[in-house]
Design a protein around this motif. Sequence first.
Motif, PDB file in Angstrom:
ATOM      1  N   ALA A  27     -65.756 -23.440  -3.231  1.00  0.00           N
ATOM      2  CA  ALA A  27     -66.542 -23.870  -4.383  1.00  0.00           C
ATOM      3  C   ALA A  27     -66.618 -22.718  -5.368  1.00  0.00           C
ATOM      4  CB  ALA A  27     -67.927 -24.245  -3.918  1.00  0.00           C
ATOM      5  N   LEU A  29     -67.916 -19.882  -7.396  1.00  0.00           N
ATOM      6  CA  LEU A  29     -69.130 -19.086  -7.239  1.00  0.00           C
ATOM      7  C   LEU A  29     -69.722 -18.795  -8.603  1.00  0.00           C
ATOM      8  CD1 LEU A  29     -67.837 -16.504  -4.620  1.00  0.00           C
ATOM      9  CD2 LEU A  29     -69.463 -18.325  -4.223  1.00  0.00           C
ATOM     10  N   PRO A 319     -56.292 -12.370   5.070  1.00  0.00           N
ATOM     11  CA  PRO A 319     -54.903 -12.621   5.463  1.00  0.00           C
ATOM     12  C   PRO A 319     -53.900 -12.377   4.331  1.00  0.00           C
ATOM     13  CG  PRO A 319     -56.088 -14.698   5.139  1.00  0.00           C
ATOM     14  CD  PRO A 319     -57.050 -13.607   4.808  1.00  0.00           C
ATOM     15  N   THR A 348     -61.957  -8.273  -9.838  1.00  0.00           N
ATOM     16  CA  THR A 348     -63.233  -8.216  -9.120  1.00  0.00           C
ATOM     17  C   THR A 348     -63.023  -8.414  -7.616  1.00  0.00           C
ATOM     18  OG1 THR A 348     -63.472 -10.577  -9.481  1.00  0.00           O
ATOM     19  CG2 THR A 348     -64.561  -9.128 -11.063  1.00  0.00           C
ATOM     20  N   ALA A 350     -62.605  -7.718  -3.731  1.00  0.00           N
ATOM     21  CA  ALA A 350     -63.127  -6.671  -2.856  1.00  0.00           C
ATOM     22  C   ALA A 350     -61.977  -5.925  -2.184  1.00  0.00           C
ATOM     23  CB  ALA A 350     -64.050  -7.297  -1.823  1.00  0.00           C
ATOM     24  N   LEU A 351     -61.120  -6.644  -1.464  1.00  0.00           N
ATOM     25  CA  LEU A 351     -60.091  -5.957  -0.682  1.00  0.00           C
ATOM     26  C   LEU A 351     -58.849  -5.607  -1.505  1.00  0.00           C
ATOM     27  CD1 LEU A 351     -59.437  -4.869   2.081  1.00  0.00           C
ATOM     28  CD2 LEU A 351     -58.465  -7.061   2.704  1.00  0.00           C
ATOM     29  N   THR A 352     -58.470  -6.483  -2.444  1.00  0.00           N
ATOM     30  CA  THR A 352     -57.226  -6.196  -3.184  1.00  0.00           C
ATOM     31  C   THR A 352     -57.377  -4.931  -4.038  1.00  0.00           C
ATOM     32  OG1 THR A 352     -57.849  -7.863  -4.822  1.00  0.00           O
ATOM     33  CG2 THR A 352     -56.222  -8.490  -3.182  1.00  0.00           C
ATOM     34  N   THR A 391     -49.852 -16.995  -5.902  1.00  0.00           N
ATOM     35  CA  THR A 391     -49.345 -16.277  -4.721  1.00  0.00           C
ATOM     36  C   THR A 391     -49.097 -17.216  -3.543  1.00  0.00           C
ATOM     37  OG1 THR A 391     -51.588 -15.743  -4.018  1.00  0.00           O
ATOM     38  CG2 THR A 391     -50.424 -14.067  -5.321  1.00  0.00           C
ATOM     39  N   THR A 394     -45.913 -16.923  -1.634  1.00  0.00           N
ATOM     40  CA  THR A 394     -45.543 -15.919  -0.616  1.00  0.00           C
ATOM     41  C   THR A 394     -45.047 -16.523   0.712  1.00  0.00           C
ATOM     42  OG1 THR A 394     -47.867 -15.620  -0.010  1.00  0.00           O
ATOM     43  CG2 THR A 394     -46.940 -14.031  -1.583  1.00  0.00           C
TER      44      THR A 394
HETATM   45  P1  FAD Z   1     -62.387 -11.530  -3.335  1.00  0.00           P
HETATM   46  O1  FAD Z   1     -63.392 -10.442  -3.429  1.00  0.00           O
HETATM   47  O2  FAD Z   1     -62.526 -12.494  -2.222  1.00  0.00           O
HETATM   48  O3  FAD Z   1     -62.275 -12.314  -4.723  1.00  0.00           O
HETATM   49  C1  FAD Z   1     -61.020 -12.608  -5.345  1.00  0.00           C
HETATM   50  C2  FAD Z   1     -61.164 -13.171  -6.706  1.00  0.00           C
HETATM   51  O4  FAD Z   1     -61.499 -14.520  -6.569  1.00  0.00           O
HETATM   52  C3  FAD Z   1     -62.225 -12.526  -7.483  1.00  0.00           C
HETATM   53  O5  FAD Z   1     -61.901 -12.610  -8.845  1.00  0.00           O
HETATM   54  C4  FAD Z   1     -63.426 -13.376  -7.122  1.00  0.00           C
HETATM   55  O6  FAD Z   1     -64.406 -13.308  -8.110  1.00  0.00           O
HETATM   56  C5  FAD Z   1     -62.783 -14.734  -7.013  1.00  0.00           C
HETATM   57  N1  FAD Z   1     -63.370 -15.631  -6.001  1.00  0.00           N
HETATM   58  C6  FAD Z   1     -63.646 -15.352  -4.704  1.00  0.00           C
HETATM   59  N2  FAD Z   1     -64.112 -16.436  -4.077  1.00  0.00           N
HETATM   60  C7  FAD Z   1     -64.103 -17.427  -5.006  1.00  0.00           C
HETATM   61  C8  FAD Z   1     -64.475 -18.776  -4.987  1.00  0.00           C
HETATM   62  N3  FAD Z   1     -64.943 -19.383  -3.913  1.00  0.00           N
HETATM   63  N4  FAD Z   1     -64.320 -19.485  -6.117  1.00  0.00           N
HETATM   64  C9  FAD Z   1     -63.855 -18.937  -7.249  1.00  0.00           C
HETATM   65  N5  FAD Z   1     -63.504 -17.651  -7.330  1.00  0.00           N
HETATM   66  C10 FAD Z   1     -63.632 -16.912  -6.224  1.00  0.00           C
HETATM   67  N6  FAD Z   1     -52.929 -13.206  -1.419  1.00  0.00           N
HETATM   68  C11 FAD Z   1     -51.887 -12.481  -1.889  1.00  0.00           C
HETATM   69  O7  FAD Z   1     -52.002 -11.868  -2.964  1.00  0.00           O
HETATM   70  N7  FAD Z   1     -50.700 -12.401  -1.192  1.00  0.00           N
HETATM   71  C12 FAD Z   1     -50.515 -13.032  -0.013  1.00  0.00           C
HETATM   72  O8  FAD Z   1     -49.453 -12.931   0.594  1.00  0.00           O
HETATM   73  C13 FAD Z   1     -51.602 -13.813   0.500  1.00  0.00           C
HETATM   74  N8  FAD Z   1     -51.482 -14.474   1.674  1.00  0.00           N
HETATM   75  C14 FAD Z   1     -52.511 -15.249   2.114  1.00  0.00           C
HETATM   76  C15 FAD Z   1     -52.366 -15.969   3.305  1.00  0.00           C
HETATM   77  C16 FAD Z   1     -53.380 -16.804   3.739  1.00  0.00           C
HETATM   78  C17 FAD Z   1     -53.215 -17.583   5.030  1.00  0.00           C
HETATM   79  C18 FAD Z   1     -54.565 -16.932   2.979  1.00  0.00           C
HETATM   80  C19 FAD Z   1     -55.669 -17.843   3.420  1.00  0.00           C
HETATM   81  C20 FAD Z   1     -54.743 -16.186   1.823  1.00  0.00           C
HETATM   82  C21 FAD Z   1     -53.720 -15.340   1.380  1.00  0.00           C
HETATM   83  N9  FAD Z   1     -53.876 -14.573   0.235  1.00  0.00           N
HETATM   84  C22 FAD Z   1     -52.818 -13.856  -0.246  1.00  0.00           C
HETATM   85  C23 FAD Z   1     -55.198 -14.434  -0.415  1.00  0.00           C
HETATM   86  C24 FAD Z   1     -55.968 -13.229   0.200  1.00  0.00           C
HETATM   87  O9  FAD Z   1     -56.238 -13.455   1.570  1.00  0.00           O
HETATM   88  C25 FAD Z   1     -57.310 -12.948  -0.493  1.00  0.00           C
HETATM   89  O10 FAD Z   1     -58.084 -14.108  -0.510  1.00  0.00           O
HETATM   90  C26 FAD Z   1     -57.138 -12.438  -1.904  1.00  0.00           C
HETATM   91  O11 FAD Z   1     -56.315 -11.290  -1.908  1.00  0.00           O
HETATM   92  C27 FAD Z   1     -58.485 -12.050  -2.529  1.00  0.00           C
HETATM   93  O12 FAD Z   1     -59.077 -11.046  -1.759  1.00  0.00           O
HETATM   94  P2  FAD Z   1     -60.136 -10.022  -2.373  1.00  0.00           P
HETATM   95  O13 FAD Z   1     -61.001  -9.496  -1.247  1.00  0.00           O
HETATM   96  O14 FAD Z   1     -59.500  -8.997  -3.219  1.00  0.00           O
HETATM   97  O15 FAD Z   1     -60.934 -10.909  -3.367  1.00  0.00           O
END
Ligand code: FAD
Length: 509
Positions: A27, A29, A319, A348, A350-352, A391, A394
Amino acid sequence: MSKELFPAANSAQRLGVPAPVLNTTKAPLQRGRSLMDWIRLSKSNVDLRGTGPRPLKISMEELAKHNTHDDAWMAIRGYVFNVTRYMEYHPGGESELMRGVGKDATSLFEEVHRWVNFESMLKACFIGTLIPDFTTPRQPKSTSSLLSVPGNNLLKLPRSGKIGGLQYFNVGFKQTEEEVIILFRSDSFETSVENFVCNISDDGLSMHVDFISHMQSLSYFITLHKQVKESISVVKKEVIEIVLKKAEPGSLWDGFGSCKHTQPFKNRLLSCTLISKSNITHNTLQLHFRLPESCHMLTPMGAHVFFQASIEDISIRRPYTVALPCITESTCANDSNNFYTLIKVYETGALTKVIGNLSPGDEISVATFEIKFHLGLISSFSNILLLAAGTGFTPMVRVLHHCLFNTDKKVQLGFFNKKELDILWRNDLETLKSRFDSRFTVDHVLSQPDQDWSGLKGRVSIPLLKEMLSNFQIDTTFVLVCGPSPFTTLTLKFLSDMKVKSSSVFAFT
Ligand code: FAD
Ligand code: NAD
């Protein structure tokens, strides 16, 4: 594909309204409710527990009383958390979190995101432990089998076993004066070296062996008879052979040691070194990581590993798909010590942000892979339609590469991005198009195109999918889907509305 058809006459894009959005597991946020905001709140002095500093012993009966939006307790793996304040930060939305409130939500949690480090994420709202309820059926007691092999150097393995419905491997060994080779055999598993992860302990006296497949994952802990060096190699002959180098060559061992099957299965953490990083678009990096010498991990196609980092003392795990170093050469591959990822860095995120700031030589924790896809799904189909958004491309990378270089299947990629500059490996896709002319087509669809974009526009829609499928016979086509959850949900709904059989569709979720 003809571009005139799009947007189709009655499509949402032509009518100037957005395509329908379904209820999804993610959903939107509100502002100020990102993971980083939750971390900040957790670290502040705000009392998120509401039960005082001492951990409580909480009965199921007590837990059940706290089942409302304003008073929400939840148990996961025996720990109880007050999730009232976390509610609005939950990426899956409040209603999703409410499903587990007032309950032991362990199985719900395992089903949806067992890889999330809840202990760390919810530390600030931990209130106590759950008193087990013996009136409800309990998990079967973990079985562990000790499979030790007599001290000879002959390859003579007993047949593999079955305990409690789970298939097990049998373990044996052979040796030379320099090497000890540990053998794994299963009569039932389609074993491949790609499904094995092995790592030798720092002291060279023990080893973990994990077998990870889309069906079942198993862990073994091997206590070695004597010390080995840190190098490891794995080959598949009739059985899987793990080749270890003796620390003191020149003598024969009495046995290899002992081997214990360990439960439950856990994705093991490995420390990986960043070797190189390069920008493949304005916000997406290609990263090359190396595993330690003492490790072997070849990930199967479509698998993802988990990156983990501590952010303000909170451990975050996400992941990431294992991709390839490139897609234009048949020889592009990962090996047992090196793997490549494509990662989009969010402003914004967290992990990327942490991953984006890594420099070559830096280390990061990577948990071993998970896999839901397997090649058997697509092997009997002559046409493959890949529907990827952002992405979500991937997990398609290796499937695309495999289909083009190792099979004669026809492949069509429907690639959905916001803008042209977001398209991953665009030039490489063009190279593949000219090389595999009649077997590979790409349709780029942009949701926020610049004015001069003359290609397909908008989001996924039935007319668009119909057009993409029109090149193929439906019963010989397999469809793979991956992208943001609303994209995937919508695409699956459209495919189902179009009567595409669910057995011909796989979504990476
Ligand atoms: P977060 O801190 O979680 O936030 C990321 C961004 O999204 C921010 O801008 C945040 O504000 C926004 N956000 C977060 N949650 C929501 C929400 N519910 N609604 C709207 N906006 C939101 N990513 C890749 O780049 N490469 C890959 O190969 C890859 N493989 C994946 C494989 C799987 C099985 C899955 C499930 C995901 C994969 N992802 C991949 C995505 C990755 O796991 C992360 O979700 C992504 O990198 C964001 O992580 P973060 O901690 O940086 O961002
Ligand atoms: P993005 O925000 O750049 O969007 C790419 C395209 O997705 C858009 O152009 C649009 O066509 C489509 N889209 C976005 N929101 C939509 C909606 N509400 N309805 C219909 N279509 C929509 O994408 P991104 O930032 O690259 O994110 C990629 C996503 O893919 C992430 O959520 C990530 O978790 C997911 N992913 C999953 C896996 C997996 O294996 N499950 C692997 C990689 C990425």
